[in-house]
Design a protein around this motif. Structure first.
Motif, PDB file in Angstrom:
ATOM      1  N   VAL A   1      -9.488   3.564   1.241  1.00 57.40           N
ATOM      2  CA  VAL A   1      -8.446   2.863   0.509  1.00 57.40           C
ATOM      3  C   VAL A   1      -7.469   3.922   0.021  1.00 57.40           C
ATOM      4  N   VAL A   2      -6.201   3.727   0.385  1.00 54.28           N
ATOM      5  CA  VAL A   2      -5.158   4.657  -0.026  1.00 54.28           C
ATOM      6  C   VAL A   2      -4.252   3.923  -1.001  1.00 54.28           C
ATOM      7  N   ILE A   3      -4.112   4.458  -2.196  1.00 56.09           N
ATOM      8  CA  ILE A   3      -3.311   3.824  -3.241  1.00 56.09           C
ATOM      9  C   ILE A   3      -2.117   4.708  -3.548  1.00 56.09           C
ATOM     10  N   LYS A   4      -0.942   4.092  -3.550  1.00 54.52           N
ATOM     11  CA  LYS A   4       0.274   4.840  -3.853  1.00 54.52           C
ATOM     12  C   LYS A   4       1.119   4.053  -4.852  1.00 54.52           C
TER      13      LYS A   4
ATOM     14  N   TYR B   1     -10.227   0.504   8.354  1.00 57.41           N
ATOM     15  CA  TYR B   1      -9.542   1.586   7.662  1.00 57.41           C
ATOM     16  C   TYR B   1      -8.500   0.879   6.819  1.00 57.41           C
ATOM     17  N   PHE B   2      -8.677   0.902   5.546  1.00 54.77           N
ATOM     18  CA  PHE B   2      -7.854   0.114   4.661  1.00 54.77           C
ATOM     19  C   PHE B   2      -6.822   0.966   3.973  1.00 54.77           C
ATOM     20  N   SER B   3      -5.572   0.634   4.149  1.00 59.05           N
ATOM     21  CA  SER B   3      -4.488   1.342   3.483  1.00 59.05           C
ATOM     22  C   SER B   3      -3.808   0.372   2.548  1.00 59.05           C
TER      23      SER B   3
ATOM     24  N   VAL C   1      -3.936  -6.521   9.114  1.00 61.18           N
ATOM     25  CA  VAL C   1      -3.787  -7.532   8.069  1.00 61.18           C
ATOM     26  C   VAL C   1      -2.753  -7.010   7.072  1.00 61.18           C
ATOM     27  N   ASN C   2      -1.815  -7.867   6.711  1.00 59.75           N
ATOM     28  CA  ASN C   2      -0.796  -7.534   5.718  1.00 59.75           C
ATOM     29  C   ASN C   2      -0.864  -8.553   4.601  1.00 59.75           C
TER      30      ASN C   2
ATOM     31  N   ASP D   1       6.764  -5.681 -10.001  1.00 66.06           N
ATOM     32  CA  ASP D   1       5.982  -6.914  -9.912  1.00 66.06           C
ATOM     33  C   ASP D   1       5.504  -7.203  -8.495  1.00 66.06           C
ATOM     34  N   GLU D   2       5.319  -6.158  -7.690  1.00 66.13           N
ATOM     35  CA  GLU D   2       4.935  -6.367  -6.295  1.00 66.13           C
ATOM     36  C   GLU D   2       3.777  -5.461  -5.900  1.00 66.13           C
ATOM     37  N   ILE D   3       2.810  -6.053  -5.232  1.00 64.95           N
ATOM     38  CA  ILE D   3       1.697  -5.314  -4.654  1.00 64.95           C
ATOM     39  C   ILE D   3       1.722  -5.574  -3.151  1.00 64.95           C
ATOM     40  N   LEU D   4       1.739  -4.510  -2.375  1.00 64.71           N
ATOM     41  CA  LEU D   4       1.727  -4.612  -0.913  1.00 64.71           C
ATOM     42  C   LEU D   4       0.437  -4.009  -0.391  1.00 64.71           C
ATOM     43  N   MET D   5      -0.110  -4.612   0.642  1.00 61.02           N
ATOM     44  CA  MET D   5      -1.372  -4.156   1.201  1.00 61.02           C
ATOM     45  C   MET D   5      -1.292  -4.252   2.725  1.00 61.02           C
ATOM     46  N   THR D   6      -1.811  -3.232   3.396  1.00 62.07           N
ATOM     47  CA  THR D   6      -1.942  -3.255   4.848  1.00 62.07           C
ATOM     48  C   THR D   6      -3.316  -2.736   5.211  1.00 62.07           C
ATOM     49  N   GLY D   7      -3.992  -3.443   6.089  1.00 60.35           N
ATOM     50  CA  GLY D   7      -5.288  -3.002   6.600  1.00 60.35           C
ATOM     51  C   GLY D   7      -5.213  -2.897   8.109  1.00 60.35           C
ATOM     52  N   ILE D   8      -5.776  -1.830   8.654  1.00 63.35           N
ATOM     53  CA  ILE D   8      -5.736  -1.597  10.097  1.00 63.35           C
ATOM     54  C   ILE D   8      -7.125  -1.196  10.569  1.00 63.35           C
ATOM     55  N   SER D   9      -7.568  -1.813  11.660  1.00 64.19           N
ATOM     56  CA  SER D   9      -8.825  -1.387  12.273  1.00 64.19           C
ATOM     57  C   SER D   9      -8.587  -1.132  13.751  1.00 64.19           C
ATOM     58  N   LYS D  10      -9.369  -0.252  14.310  1.00 65.48           N
ATOM     59  CA  LYS D  10      -9.276   0.012  15.746  1.00 65.48           C
ATOM     60  C   LYS D  10      -9.738  -1.228  16.491  1.00 65.48           C
TER      61      LYS D  10
END
Length: 142
Positions: A27-30, A133-135, A102-103, A37-46
């Motif tokens: 998990v990468v948090i930036k 691999y969750f970003s 997944v976004n 007021d916004e949270i964005l999430m992207t998850g990527i797997s092979k």
């Protein structure tokens, strides 16, 4: 059984905190100041289209266009829209040649709902690879 954070590192160059989870996911948090007021999430797997057989190619060409039509978990698409009425949250999935993606987005107020949708997605969409691999990019003003 709930997982746990087994390692925490920081990347000063990119201003991120990286958690390695007990299931191998990262998990990468930036934090940013773009929107408070916004949270964005992207998850990527092979994975992706290239893992499927040639006979599946016609279905894969329309996958990204129809996957959200079926609802999620025990909710059909109509019921899901009713449950989410008034919430500022979205979650979508897709495939490209080499990955499954997944976004998601929400406000801090609706973050729990976003995580609940993500849980349903991972429980009820069995074609997704379990080794994520969750970003996650969290946007907020400090």
């Amino acid at each position: 059984k709930a997982g746990s954070i087994i390692k925490t590192t920081t990347d000063k160059k990119f201003g991120t905190t990286i958690w390695t989870l007990s299931n191998g996911a990262k998990v990468v948090i930036k934090p940013t100041t773009f929107k408070d007021d916004e949270i964005l999430m992207t998850g990527i797997s092979k994975g992706g289209n290239l893992l499927y057989e040639d006979k599946d190619i016609p279905n894969l060409k329309i996958f990204n266009n129809i996957i959200d039509l079926g609802g999620l978990g025990n909710f059909n698409n109509i019921d899901l829209k009713k449950v989410l009425a008034g919430k500022n949250v979205s979650l979508s999935i897709g495939l490209d040649d080499r990955s499954e993606i997944v976004n998601g987005s929400s406000t801090p107020k609706d973050l729990v709902t976003l995580m609940q949708l993500l849980y349903l997605l991972l429980q009820y969409k069995p074609f997704l690879c379990p080794s994520w691999y969750f970003s996650s990019v969290l946007s907020y003003t400090t």
